[in-house]
Design an enzyme around this catalytic site. Structure first.
Site, PDB file in Angstrom:
ATOM      1  N   TYR A  55     -22.565   9.065   7.333  1.00 27.27           N
ATOM      2  CA  TYR A  55     -21.640  10.079   6.804  1.00 27.27           C
ATOM      3  C   TYR A  55     -20.339   9.437   6.297  1.00 27.27           C
ATOM      4  O   TYR A  55     -19.561  10.085   5.609  1.00 27.27           O
ATOM      5  CB  TYR A  55     -21.271  11.116   7.870  1.00 27.27           C
ATOM      6  CG  TYR A  55     -22.408  11.867   8.511  1.00 27.27           C
ATOM      7  CD1 TYR A  55     -23.713  11.812   8.015  1.00 27.27           C
ATOM      8  CD2 TYR A  55     -22.188  12.667   9.631  1.00 27.27           C
ATOM      9  CE1 TYR A  55     -24.739  12.511   8.635  1.00 27.27           C
ATOM     10  CE2 TYR A  55     -23.212  13.367  10.247  1.00 27.27           C
ATOM     11  CZ  TYR A  55     -24.484  13.275   9.746  1.00 27.27           C
ATOM     12  OH  TYR A  55     -25.496  13.978  10.371  1.00 27.27           O
ATOM     13  N   HIS A 113     -31.093   7.075  13.395  1.00 28.24           N
ATOM     14  CA  HIS A 113     -30.909   8.212  12.476  1.00 28.24           C
ATOM     15  C   HIS A 113     -32.225   8.673  11.819  1.00 28.24           C
ATOM     16  O   HIS A 113     -32.482   9.871  11.716  1.00 28.24           O
ATOM     17  CB  HIS A 113     -29.869   7.861  11.411  1.00 28.24           C
ATOM     18  CG  HIS A 113     -29.212   9.059  10.790  1.00 28.24           C
ATOM     19  ND1 HIS A 113     -27.924   9.038  10.306  1.00 28.24           N
ATOM     20  CD2 HIS A 113     -29.654  10.323  10.573  1.00 28.24           C
ATOM     21  CE1 HIS A 113     -27.622  10.229   9.822  1.00 28.24           C
ATOM     22  NE2 HIS A 113     -28.656  11.028   9.980  1.00 28.24           N
TER      23      HIS A 113
END
Ligand code: A2P
Length: 279
Positions: A55, A113
């Site tokens: 992010y 992730h």
């Protein structure tokens, strides 16, 4: 003035760690937005913040934590690392880099992730997480976007993540994964729980339930998720909607309403497939 909402209840991960059931998602905030929003969220009553290396806002998240009036020990921080770190040593390097960006000395929950099965090293990545847990750099560990076959590779080695965070909402039920999670004692985390603000928020079936309770569709969706024992991390940068999303523990959906929302699953050709997508 900041509206104050009671912090979300916690649930207990398999290793005894307490995790808030409702938190703030931070994608796609940049550092500046994350700093302001995370500080506001914590002051409002949020105690779980969800970020990721990918992010590119961990510095902002850390800044927001420091700006807030909330003690570190009362905050639960989740972050995740990318495919280039999929090895035992790589997981350590990823963790240290996240700690540096966040300005923290431990992470509450660190996740792989995406499995990136083309690279075929997610088991090593997870073994790296086990070492980090033993070293005390992280309090709990898990996976994100792992499908049954990916989890099975971990199970074969006796490894069971504390949590698997997946795309999950009334339009994406993920029953196969949820059943495995329940059997193994893995907590289910729901990302994009509001469908990224798409048509699900105006779904007439959900809207009718919302109207009956005098709540919004977003609140009903988040209540439906948390009432099943899932953790949800909706993203909002708007104080009114942030407050609304946390304020979901003062009403209960009936068994019929829970079941009704469980009938809305539908095919989604645009959904990311963890066998081919990942970073
Ligand atoms: P905003 O940040 O302007 O509130 P998801 O977590 O499923 O990805 O959804 C996030 C999206 O949904 C964002 O676009 C966010 O916009 C919007 N959103 C978040 N909370 C609500 C809410 N309570 N009602 C309507 N839209 C919302």
């Amino acid at each position: 003035m900041t509206q104050r909402i009671n912090p979300a209840p916690t649930l207990t991960l398999a290793n005894g760690v307490e995790m808030p059931q409702l938190g703030l998602g931070t994608w796609p905030m940049n550092d500046a937005e994350a700093a302001v929003t995370v500080a506001a969220a914590l002051d409002m009553g949020y105690r779980l913040i969800d970020t990721a290396e990918n992010y590119e806002n961990e510095r902002g998240v850390g800044e927001g934590i420091r700006q807030s009036g909330v003690a570190r020990a009362d905050i639960f921080v989740t972050t995740k690392f990318n495919r280039k770190w999929h090895s035992v040593d790589g997981a350590r390097a990823a963790c240290e880099a996240s700690l540096e960006r966040l300005g923290l000395d431990y992470i509450d929950l660190l996740l792989v992730h995406w499995p990136n099965p083309d690279q075929g090293r997610y088991v090593e990545a997870y073994q790296g997480l086990v070492r980090l847990l033993e070293a005390g750099l992280v309090k709990s560990i898990g996976t994100s976007n792992f499908k049954p076959a990916h989890l099975q590779k971990l199970f074969d080695l006796g490894l069971v993540p504390h949590l698997n965070q997946i795309q999950l909402d009334p339009y994406h039920l993920r029953d196969d994964l949820v059943a495995i999670h329940r059997e193994k004692g893995i907590v289910t985390g729901a990302w994009r729980p509001l469908g990224c603000g798409n048509a699900m928020l105006t779904d007439p079936v959900i809207a009718a339930v919302a109207e009956r309770h005098g709540r919004t569709t977003a609140q009903v969706i988040l209540r439906w998720l948390t009432q099943q024992g899932f953790v949800a991390t909706p993203k909002s940068s708007n104080p009114t909607r942030m407050a609304q999303n946390l304020d979901i523990f003062g009403f209960t959906l009936s068994a019929d309403e829970m079941a009704l929302l469980g009938t809305l699953d539908r095919p989604d050709p645009e959904m990311f497939d963890a066998d081919s997508f990942g970073h």
